[in-house]
Design an enzyme around this catalytic site. Sequence first.
Site, PDB file in Angstrom:
ATOM      1  N   CYS A 139      40.801  28.113  45.545  1.00  0.00           N
ATOM      2  CA  CYS A 139      41.830  27.416  44.771  1.00  0.00           C
ATOM      3  C   CYS A 139      43.049  28.335  44.628  1.00  0.00           C
ATOM      4  O   CYS A 139      43.008  29.488  45.059  1.00  0.00           O
ATOM      5  CB  CYS A 139      41.253  27.051  43.397  1.00  0.00           C
ATOM      6  N   HIS A 168      34.975  31.852  38.496  1.00  0.00           N
ATOM      7  CA  HIS A 168      34.827  31.364  39.869  1.00  0.00           C
ATOM      8  C   HIS A 168      34.092  32.407  40.705  1.00  0.00           C
ATOM      9  O   HIS A 168      34.172  33.613  40.426  1.00  0.00           O
ATOM     10  CB  HIS A 168      36.196  31.105  40.497  1.00  0.00           C
ATOM     11  N   CYS A 200      42.188  31.717  42.839  1.00  0.00           N
ATOM     12  CA  CYS A 200      41.394  32.644  43.642  1.00  0.00           C
ATOM     13  C   CYS A 200      42.184  33.164  44.836  1.00  0.00           C
ATOM     14  O   CYS A 200      42.071  34.338  45.195  1.00  0.00           O
ATOM     15  CB  CYS A 200      40.090  31.978  44.076  1.00  0.00           C
ATOM     16  N   GLU A 217      34.700  33.635  43.659  1.00  0.00           N
ATOM     17  CA  GLU A 217      35.560  34.644  44.272  1.00  0.00           C
ATOM     18  C   GLU A 217      35.977  35.720  43.274  1.00  0.00           C
ATOM     19  O   GLU A 217      35.993  36.905  43.605  1.00  0.00           O
ATOM     20  CB  GLU A 217      36.828  33.995  44.852  1.00  0.00           C
TER      21      GLU A 217
END
Length: 164
Positions: A95, A65, A98, A67
Amino acid sequence: MDTFADRGVAIPMNDDERFMCAALALAQEAGDEGEVPVGAVIVKNGEIIATGRNRREADKHALAHAELEAISNACAALGGWRLFDCTLYVTLEPCPMCAGAIINARVDRLVYGAPDPKAGSCGSLTDLFALPYNHHPQTTSGVLEEECAAVLKAFFKSLRNKKP
């Protein structure tokens, strides 16, 4: 003066908007490569120290991801896992995974663009930052929300149009 080049108009921007524009550029790169278009930058003392963008498809990895990539790069840049005095700018609300990484890395501030009603864990679906963890990042939502949402909508529309 910073601009929104795609609008052809010079618009004064505050720091949050300026750094979100950098995250948006990374999101567009991700989208151009077939990834869900999410970009992230980490800022310390007014300077971008790390960037990240979604790479789940390319890396074939669930943890790729934007992040997490930005946090990993910031830890490497600073030589430690605590990201004190850092702000994370991301185009989509984080999410749960993260959001947990943001808490664990001790990021002081989160700024995100578009809310995520399906997985957003900083206020939309749930708010992990409101739980009694030992760290609570300051959160600002909705920075360049329309622009962030537009990149995502265009990406998913193009995917729908490609299906027979």
